[in-house]
Design a protein around this motif. Structure first.
Motif, PDB file in Angstrom:
ATOM      1  N   ILE A   8     -62.802 -41.828 -36.564  1.00  0.00           N
ATOM      2  CA  ILE A   8     -62.856 -41.046 -35.497  1.00  0.00           C
ATOM      3  C   ILE A   8     -62.886 -41.633 -34.670  1.00  0.00           C
ATOM      4  O   ILE A   8     -64.703 -41.575 -34.260  1.00  0.00           O
ATOM      5  N   PHE A   9     -61.868 -41.859 -33.564  1.00  0.00           N
ATOM      6  CA  PHE A   9     -61.739 -42.005 -32.003  1.00  0.00           C
ATOM      7  C   PHE A   9     -61.300 -41.387 -31.046  1.00  0.00           C
ATOM      8  O   PHE A   9     -61.113 -40.796 -31.161  1.00  0.00           O
ATOM      9  N   ILE A  10     -62.310 -41.735 -29.791  1.00  0.00           N
ATOM     10  CA  ILE A  10     -62.151 -40.621 -29.103  1.00  0.00           C
ATOM     11  C   ILE A  10     -61.411 -41.403 -27.993  1.00  0.00           C
ATOM     12  O   ILE A  10     -62.021 -41.875 -27.362  1.00  0.00           O
ATOM     13  N   ASN A  11     -60.534 -40.960 -28.159  1.00  0.00           N
ATOM     14  CA  ASN A  11     -59.158 -41.413 -26.908  1.00  0.00           C
ATOM     15  C   ASN A  11     -59.880 -40.319 -25.412  1.00  0.00           C
ATOM     16  O   ASN A  11     -60.829 -40.076 -25.592  1.00  0.00           O
ATOM     17  N   GLY A  12     -58.661 -39.986 -25.016  1.00  0.00           N
ATOM     18  CA  GLY A  12     -58.696 -39.865 -23.394  1.00  0.00           C
ATOM     19  C   GLY A  12     -58.172 -38.236 -23.617  1.00  0.00           C
ATOM     20  O   GLY A  12     -58.966 -37.452 -24.802  1.00  0.00           O
ATOM     21  N   GLY A  40     -62.808 -44.734 -27.795  1.00  0.00           N
ATOM     22  CA  GLY A  40     -61.751 -45.520 -27.418  1.00  0.00           C
ATOM     23  C   GLY A  40     -61.036 -45.411 -28.313  1.00  0.00           C
ATOM     24  O   GLY A  40     -60.404 -45.060 -29.320  1.00  0.00           O
ATOM     25  N   ILE A  41     -59.840 -46.821 -28.144  1.00  0.00           N
ATOM     26  CA  ILE A  41     -58.639 -46.603 -28.567  1.00  0.00           C
ATOM     27  C   ILE A  41     -58.320 -47.078 -30.464  1.00  0.00           C
ATOM     28  O   ILE A  41     -59.202 -48.093 -30.142  1.00  0.00           O
ATOM     29  N   ALA A  42     -57.916 -46.276 -30.997  1.00  0.00           N
ATOM     30  CA  ALA A  42     -58.187 -47.245 -32.652  1.00  0.00           C
ATOM     31  C   ALA A  42     -56.736 -48.284 -32.273  1.00  0.00           C
ATOM     32  O   ALA A  42     -56.168 -48.474 -32.678  1.00  0.00           O
ATOM     33  N   GLN A  86     -59.201 -45.949 -17.545  1.00  0.00           N
ATOM     34  CA  GLN A  86     -60.743 -46.615 -17.901  1.00  0.00           C
ATOM     35  C   GLN A  86     -60.107 -47.550 -19.540  1.00  0.00           C
ATOM     36  O   GLN A  86     -60.460 -47.610 -20.000  1.00  0.00           O
ATOM     37  N   THR A  87     -59.659 -45.956 -20.250  1.00  0.00           N
ATOM     38  CA  THR A  87     -59.483 -46.145 -22.071  1.00  0.00           C
ATOM     39  C   THR A  87     -58.301 -47.679 -21.799  1.00  0.00           C
ATOM     40  O   THR A  87     -58.759 -48.034 -22.868  1.00  0.00           O
ATOM     41  N   LEU A  88     -57.088 -47.611 -20.974  1.00  0.00           N
ATOM     42  CA  LEU A  88     -56.385 -48.236 -21.734  1.00  0.00           C
ATOM     43  C   LEU A  88     -55.701 -49.243 -21.089  1.00  0.00           C
ATOM     44  O   LEU A  88     -56.157 -50.520 -21.318  1.00  0.00           O
ATOM     45  N   VAL A  89     -57.398 -50.130 -20.013  1.00  0.00           N
ATOM     46  CA  VAL A  89     -57.338 -51.173 -19.307  1.00  0.00           C
ATOM     47  C   VAL A  89     -58.511 -52.199 -20.127  1.00  0.00           C
ATOM     48  O   VAL A  89     -57.888 -53.544 -20.637  1.00  0.00           O
ATOM     49  N   LYS A  90     -58.691 -51.433 -20.938  1.00  0.00           N
ATOM     50  CA  LYS A  90     -59.998 -52.050 -22.798  1.00  0.00           C
ATOM     51  C   LYS A  90     -58.883 -52.835 -23.075  1.00  0.00           C
ATOM     52  O   LYS A  90     -59.082 -53.555 -23.769  1.00  0.00           O
ATOM     53  N   LEU A  91     -57.499 -52.392 -22.912  1.00  0.00           N
ATOM     54  CA  LEU A  91     -56.138 -52.367 -24.832  1.00  0.00           C
ATOM     55  C   LEU A  91     -55.775 -53.312 -23.830  1.00  0.00           C
ATOM     56  O   LEU A  91     -55.052 -54.491 -24.143  1.00  0.00           O
ATOM     57  N   LYS A 102     -71.506 -45.763 -30.075  1.00  0.00           N
ATOM     58  CA  LYS A 102     -70.272 -46.258 -28.680  1.00  0.00           C
ATOM     59  C   LYS A 102     -69.165 -47.083 -29.483  1.00  0.00           C
ATOM     60  O   LYS A 102     -68.550 -46.674 -28.539  1.00  0.00           O
ATOM     61  N   GLU A 103     -69.355 -48.324 -29.643  1.00  0.00           N
ATOM     62  CA  GLU A 103     -68.759 -49.404 -29.525  1.00  0.00           C
ATOM     63  C   GLU A 103     -68.371 -50.099 -30.252  1.00  0.00           C
ATOM     64  O   GLU A 103     -69.962 -51.002 -30.780  1.00  0.00           O
TER      65      GLU A 103
END
Length: 577
Positions: free
Chosen positions: A142-146, A123-125, A379-384, A106-107
Motif C-alpha cells: 500500500i503506497f501513500i501518495n500525496g 511515496g508513489i508506486a 516533494q512527492t514528485l521530485v523523488k520520481l 517508511k521507505e
C-alpha cells in the motif's frame, strides 16, 4: 551557448499558433484513452486525419501489445473501509481478496524484512519500490501518495514480455491511497494493542490486445532515407490533457508549420505516435524498435521525445533529459528562445526511450516542469523526476485532474516553438550536432570512479588508456569540424562516422544487456555493464564471492575494452577527414 536562429527558424517559430495547439489538444483529450481501447483509436484516427489533410504521408497500423488496465480495488483495515486504487501490472487477488497483517515501512530498501506482511509505505508506486518489497517477502503493498493518488505501472518489464522477462512481472497486489487515508491508517496502527488485520482486493485486466501505432513522415530533399524521429504517446491516464494531449498537439503543430510554410528539409522528419506507454510499459515504441531495428540503426540520426508539455506554472525549462552528446544542441535552443540556462539531466530508464540498443542519440523527455516547492505534491514528485530546481510535471500528473484547464496556452506555444526549432535544425543542419567529446568525458569520469572502487581487484588499465586516447581524438574531431564549410558529400561521410561513434558509445553508456534486447525499466548508472563492481568491492578478499565477481566483471571488461577500441578506430577516421 545560444543557438543562432536563421530566417527559416524564425519563420517557423513565428508560425506556431497557441490557438491551433489548444484546439488539437481539446480534440485529442476529449476521451479517456486506455491502450487498445476504441477511444484511443479514435484519437489516433483524429491525428491521422489532421496529418492527411496537411499532405503528410501517414501509416496507421495495429499490432499485439501486452496491456494491463486497472479496474478496481478495495481495502479494509480492522473492518474499516479505505479508498484506494490499484495499478497497471499489479497482481489481481481474485474475488476472495488477500488477508494479511499490516506493517509500516517508511521507505523500502534492500535490507528490510517483511515476510508474509502487507507493507504500508510512503511515496508513489514505482517498479523499483515494488521489487524491493517483493524481495523483502511482502505479500502486498500500500503506497501513500500525496493529496491525490497517482496512476502507475508497477512492472519492470520493458515492452512486450518474453519467456524470460515475464518472470520479472510483479507477484504481489499493489494499491495506492491518499495522504489523509494514510494518516488514518497510521493512527490506527499506533492505537492498536497488537497487529492490525488487513484485507485488500485488486482487479486488473491484463493480457494481449491490439494497439495502434501512427507514423507520419515529411520527406527530406537531399537525404530522404536519413531521418530524425520525433515521438510521443497518445494513450492516457484519465483525460490526459497535459499527459499527453498537449504533446500530441505539439507533434501535429510542428507538422503543420513545416508543411504550411513550405520549408524544405535536408533529411526526413518521422513523427511517431505510440500506444502502450502508460499501460504496457512502452509496448508501442518497443515493438516499433523490434520491427524496424536495422532501419533505426542505419538511418535514424536523433530521437526527440515529447511528454507533458505546456502545463500551468511550468516555468523550469533548463532541466529536461538529454544525453551528453545532445545537451549542447538542445540546450542552445532552450536558451535562445527562453533565456534560461540549460543544465539538463541524464536520462532515466523511462519515457519510451526504447532506442538505446540501436545507438540512437536522444534529446528531451518532457521539456517544461514546475518549480520545486515545499508542498506535498512537489516533494512527492521530485523523488520520481529528480532535478535541481524542477519539481515534476504538476500535482495533477497521472490523476483524474489532468484536464484541459491544466494547460497554459502561452506555455504550450513556448514549448512547441523550442521543439519546432530543434527539429527543423536537426533535419537541415549539414553536420550532425553531436558533441562526442562531452559523451567521452562522461564515460571517462565513470571509468575513473569504477577503477577507484575496484582497486587492484580488477585490471581496468586498457579501458583507462583507451578512454584517454578517445578523449584526445574527440577533442580533435570537434576542432576539425569547425575548421571550414564541408561539401554535401563530405558532410554525409562525417555524419556516418559521427553516428557510428554513437553506435559504440551510447550502448556502452546506457545498455547493460544485448543491444537487440531491452533492459528492465530500472535506472542505470553510466556504463551499467560495470555497476556490479560495487558488489565485488564489498566481497571478502580472496573469498569465492570475490572470485566469482572478478570472473564476471573481467568478461564485461572485455566488452567495454572492445567497444572503446572500435570507437577509437572510428574517431581516427574522423580526425583524418
Amino acid at each position: 551557448m545560444k543557438a543562432e536562429l536563421s530566417a527559416e527558424h524564425q519563420q517557423l517559430i513565428d508560425a506556431v499558433s497557441g490557438d491551433w495547439l489548444m484546439d488539437f489538444t481539446a480534440n485529442i483529450a476529449r476521451e479517456v484513452r486506455l491502450s487498445g481501447s476504441p477511444e484511443e483509436l479514435r484519437a489516433f484516427e483524429y491525428a491521422k486525419g489532421v496529418l492527411d489533410d496537411l499532405g503528410v504521408e501517414t501509416k496507421l497500423s495495429l499490432h499485439e501489445g501486452f496491456i494491463s488496465l486497472p479496474v478496481k480495488a478495495a481495502l479494509l483495515i480492522a473492518d474499516e473501509k479505505f479508498s484506494c486504487i490499484t495499478h497497471s501490472m499489479s497482481v489481481s487477488t481474485g474475488n476472495d481478496g488477500l488477508d494479511g497483517e499490516l506493517v509500516y515501512i517508511k521507505e523500502p530498501n534492500s535490507t528490510i524484512q517483511a515476510t508474509g506482511k502487507v507493507v504500508l509505505t510512503e511515496g508513489i508506486a514505482t517498479p523499483g519500490a515494488v521489487h524491493l518489497l517483493e524481495n523483502a517477502g511482502a505479500v502486498g503493498a500500500i503506497f501513500i501518495n500525496g493529496n491525490l493518488t497517482h496512476e502507475m505501472t508497477v512492472s519492470r518489464v520493458w515492452g512486450n514480455p518474453t519467456p524470460e522477462t515475464k518472470k520479472q512481472f510483479p507477484t504481489i497486489p499493489v494499491v495506492s491511497i491518499v495522504q489523509q487515508e494514510g494518516d488514518r491508517i497510521k493512527d490506527k496502527m499506533e492505537q492498536a494493542a497488537g497487529p492490525l488485520d488487513i484485507w485488500l482486493k485488486t482487479v486488473v485486466d491484463t493480457g494481449w490486445r491490439k494497439i495502434p501505432t501512427l507514423v507520419a513522415e515529411i520527406k527530406g530533399v537531399q537525404e530522404p532515407e536519413k531521418f530524425v524521429l520525433f515521438s510521443g504517446h497518445i494513450d492516457s491516464w484519465h483525460y490526459g490533457a497535459m499527459d499527453n494531449g498537449g504533446a500530441n498537439a505539439t507533434m501535429l503543430e510542428v507538422a503543420r508549420v513545416i508543411k504550411e510554410q513550405q520549408i524544405s528539409l535536408r533529411r526526413s522528419l518521422r513523427i511517431a505516435f505510440w500506444s502502450g506507454h502508460s499501460h504496457g510499459r512502452y509496448a508501442g515504441s518497443t515493438y516499433y524498435c523490434d520491427a524496424n531495428w536495422e532501419d533505426l540503426h542505419e538511418n535514424c540520426m536523433l530521437h526527440v521525445y515529447i511528454d507533458s508539455v505546456g502545463g500551468k506554472g511550468a516555468t523550469i525549462l533548463g532541466e529536461s533529459n538529454c544525453m551528453m552528446e545532445t545537451k549542447e544542441f538542445g540546450g542552445s535552443f532552450v536558451e535562445a528562445l527562453t533565456g534560461e540556462e540549460f543544465i539538463g539531466k541524464r536520462f532515466g530508464r523511462g519515457g519510451d526511450q526504447s532506442f538505446w540498443g540501436p545507438g540512437i542519440p536522444a534529446l528531451f523527455m518532457g521539456l517544461s516542469e514546475q518549480p520545486l516547492s515545499d508542498d506535498l505534491a512537489s516533494q512527492t514528485l521530485v523523488k520520481l523526476f529528480g532535478g535541481t530546481k524542477s519539481g515534476g510535471f504538476g500535482w495533477w500528473w497521472h490523476t483524474t485532474e489532468d484536464t484541459l484547464d491544466k494547460l497554459d496556452k502561452d506555455h504550450l506555444k513556448r514549448d512547441c516553438q523550442v521543439y519546432t526549432a530543434v527539429l527543423y535544425d536537426a533535419c537541415t543542419r549539414k553536420i550532425l550536432p553531436l558533441n562526442q567529446e562531452a559523451a567521452v568525458k562522461e564515460l571517462k569520469e565513470a571509468l575513473s570512479g569504477y577503477a577507484k572502487l575496484a582497486g587492484e581487484r580488477l585490471d581496468m588499465t586498457v579501458a583507462l588508456q583507451r578512454i584517454n586516447q578517445l578523449e584526445v581524438l574527440t577533442e580533435k574531431i570537434r576542432a576539425t569540424l569547425q575548421q571550414r564549410e564541408w561539401t554535401d558529400h563530405e558532410a554525409k561521410e562525417i555524419n556516418a562516422r559521427l553516428l557510428a561513434l554513437s553506435h559504440q558509445l551510447i550502448p556502452l553508456n546506457y545498455v547493460s544487456g544485448d543491444i537487440y534486447d531491452h533492459d528492465l525499466a530500472m535506472n542505470q548508472p553510466t556504463i551499467p555493464l560495470l555497476k556490479d563492481i560495487t558488489a565485488m568491492a564489498a566481497a571478502v578478499p580472496e573469498s569465492s564471492d570475490e572470485k566469482e565477481w572478478q570472473t564476471l566483471l573481467k568478461r564485461r571488461m572485455n566488452k567495454v575494452d572492445y567497444h572503446l577500441l572500435l570507437a577509437i578506430r572510428i574517431a581516427e577516421e574522423l580526425v583524418r577527414t
